[in-house]
Design a protein around this motif. Sequence first.
Motif, short mmCIF file in Angstrom:
data_model
loop_
_atom_site.label_atom_id
_atom_site.label_comp_id
_atom_site.label_asym_id
_atom_site.label_seq_id
_atom_site.Cartn_x
_atom_site.Cartn_y
_atom_site.Cartn_z
N GLU A 305 -10.37 4.19 83.21
CA GLU A 305 -8.93 3.48 83.18
C GLU A 305 -8.25 4.23 84.76
N SER A 306 -8.08 3.45 85.43
CA SER A 306 -6.80 4.20 87.03
C SER A 306 -6.59 5.43 85.85
N LEU A 307 -6.43 6.95 87.33
CA LEU A 307 -5.91 7.67 87.39
C LEU A 307 -4.39 7.59 87.47
N ASN A 308 -3.74 8.03 85.71
CA ASN A 308 -2.34 7.77 85.61
C ASN A 308 -1.38 9.01 86.14
N ILE A 309 -0.87 8.78 87.00
CA ILE A 309 -0.06 9.97 88.09
C ILE A 309 1.58 9.59 87.61
N ARG A 310 2.28 10.40 86.38
CA ARG A 310 3.68 10.21 86.59
C ARG A 310 3.79 12.23 86.97
N PHE A 311 5.92 12.14 87.15
CA PHE A 311 6.27 12.80 87.73
C PHE A 311 7.00 13.06 86.54
N ASP A 312 7.77 14.01 86.44
CA ASP A 312 8.54 14.79 84.71
C ASP A 312 9.51 14.65 85.82
N TYR A 313 10.35 13.95 86.16
CA TYR A 313 11.83 14.52 87.24
C TYR A 313 12.50 15.31 86.78
N SER A 314 12.39 14.99 85.17
CA SER A 314 13.86 16.03 84.55
C SER A 314 13.65 17.40 84.11
N LYS A 315 12.69 17.58 85.37
CA LYS A 315 12.79 19.56 85.31
C LYS A 315 13.86 19.82 86.55
N TRP A 316 13.76 19.34 87.01
CA TRP A 316 14.42 19.51 88.25
C TRP A 316 16.63 19.05 87.50
N ASN A 317 16.13 18.56 87.01
CA ASN A 317 18.01 18.55 86.86
C ASN A 317 18.62 19.79 86.78
N ASP A 318 20.02 19.68 87.15
CA ASP A 318 21.00 20.39 87.75
C ASP A 318 20.14 21.50 88.42
N MET A 319 19.47 21.24 88.72
CA MET A 319 18.77 21.98 89.69
C MET A 319 19.76 22.17 91.47
N PRO A 320 19.69 22.85 92.15
CA PRO A 320 20.46 22.96 93.27
C PRO A 320 19.07 22.23 94.36
N PHE A 321 19.56 20.85 95.59
CA PHE A 321 18.44 20.43 96.26
C PHE A 321 17.87 21.81 97.44
N ARG A 322 18.76 22.03 97.18
CA ARG A 322 17.75 23.36 98.78
C ARG A 322 16.82 23.67 97.91
N SER A 323 16.39 24.12 96.43
CA SER A 323 16.40 25.60 95.98
C SER A 323 14.74 24.90 94.57
N LEU A 324 14.84 23.11 94.92
CA LEU A 324 13.80 22.56 93.69
C LEU A 324 12.99 23.56 93.37
N PRO A 325 11.86 23.72 92.80
CA PRO A 325 10.40 24.54 92.69
C PRO A 325 9.84 23.54 92.78
N TYR A 326 8.44 23.37 93.58
CA TYR A 326 6.99 22.79 94.02
C TYR A 326 7.57 22.00 94.87
N ILE A 327 8.82 21.62 95.37
CA ILE A 327 9.22 20.86 96.59
C ILE A 327 7.73 20.38 97.84
N ARG A 328 8.04 21.44 98.73
CA ARG A 328 7.04 21.48 99.21
C ARG A 328 5.69 20.88 99.25
N LYS A 329 5.14 21.35 98.03
CA LYS A 329 3.58 20.90 97.93
C LYS A 329 4.12 19.64 97.13
#
Length: 525
Positions: A305-329
């Motif tokens: 099967e094709s590689l399935n890559i998904r992102f769980d953005y709920s980990k960021w909920n209620d965090m400030p945009f300016r300090s989201l973890p791993y955002i640069r990476k």
Amino acid sequence: MPRTRDNFSKKVIRTLREQVSYRCSNPECRVITAAPGDTEDGVNRVGQAAHISAASPSGPRYDKNMSAKERASENNGIWLCNICAKKIDNSPSEYPVETLKNWKTTALRKAKSELGKPIPDEDYVVNVLSTAISGASYSSLPPQTAISNIHMAAAQGLSKKYPGFSFQTSYDSRGTKIHITPEYQEDLEFSFIAQNPEEATEQYFRLLRTGKPASFKIKSLKFGELDSLFQALNEEDATISIASQIKKDSIMKLGVIDDSSKPYFFDDIKGQCHLGTDGFFFEGSACSDIIIASTVIEKSGTTKESLNIRFDYSKWNDMPFRSLPYIRKLKSFSDKLMSSSKVTIDLEIEGLKVFEGQSNPNDFQRENLEIIELAWCAREVCVELDKEILFKLNDLSISDQNNIYKLYELLNFKRRKDLESEKSLEITFIADVYNLEEFNEMVRRPNTEVLINDHQQKYLEILGQKIEIPEITQIFKSVSAEIIEEITKDRTYRVHLKPLKGFEFWEGFNIKKNKKLIRKVNENN
């Protein structure tokens, strides 16, 4: 004039009301019917003494065999809130005499048992449970102790009811989880009826071949000694998941390649390989479970099967945009993934490389990468404009997204080549002209430059928060200018610009980081 109604006396009304502690006697209601209010006597009343058998011949549940004294007596009365009183009289067939008498008997018994006892508040159940478990009130317990004690009590209670099994309970946003482990090495048998038998059969045999877990909806489940537990947990559209227990700790090394650059290696995706007869299924995560990857690999060394890559953005909920973890990476990985056609996969099981190959990221997840781009743009806006906005994925409207991208575009003073290509582009603005002769001389030139500083205070809204827009600087090069009309008599004019050959349009916020470039562009004419 003859009396047509056998009404209650004030004494009977007071007795009916106080016997049930001012509560409605309907056992499904029991609201309190008096409280402080703005009335003349300072009491807001929402209750009344209702007749069980009507006070007059035309009323509901009238009993002609009763005397006037009996109709007006305490025995023929019941205290109800205004809503329930109206309900029983509008539908007398649904609320016969016997029903109302049962209501009254129950209400009197409850009022008697509750006399002198506190009325439970929202914390009452929690306090009682905590005291029963630990011997201390909830308020005196450290939170971690209270929670662990509650789970321990639940596990012990289940173990007593179902001997031969140990239990662990946990709770998260998806609901309650119960992990069951047999205390003895014995075979367990269970049976179920799937909503879609063909799909269930296909997934089960795929599990045996490739190790990929099966998950499908069921109608019913039978599980031997634990049958009563599973019946209690059964819900409509319940889902059963079956996974292989033959699994090994694994690491997938992800890379991205395109035609113009060297491979870009993202990170180690740590997870497990579930083994099957003809291959194995890998699933793992990185960046604190924000990114999740999975694939099926056959024994022949090809990806099933094709590689399935998904992102769980709920980990960021209620965090400030300016300090989201791993955002640069994640932004760097997202940029590479969006522009590439292949992803490289190196898979190690317990330190031994078992697979090396390439895969195509699934198209659905490529679309989801836009969330990372949006989060990055919002982060830059918040940092540069010193704003504190929280990431709330489910609340992000189309308008919010457009405003984030618009502000991000204006953060950097740059050429707007997208607008320069518009052949019919026309610009109209209002200008305060302090020297009309100078201005007329400028607009008569066949090829001129115009710099506009927009001083108007404007706002854009993102997730309910107003963002004040800094002054915007626009530079138009190679344009002809024409005064269209005089707006006021104090030197305010409407001016029209028309692009000429070599037209350039620069735009951005007039902020500290852009001032040097604005000056350079303005001087280079």
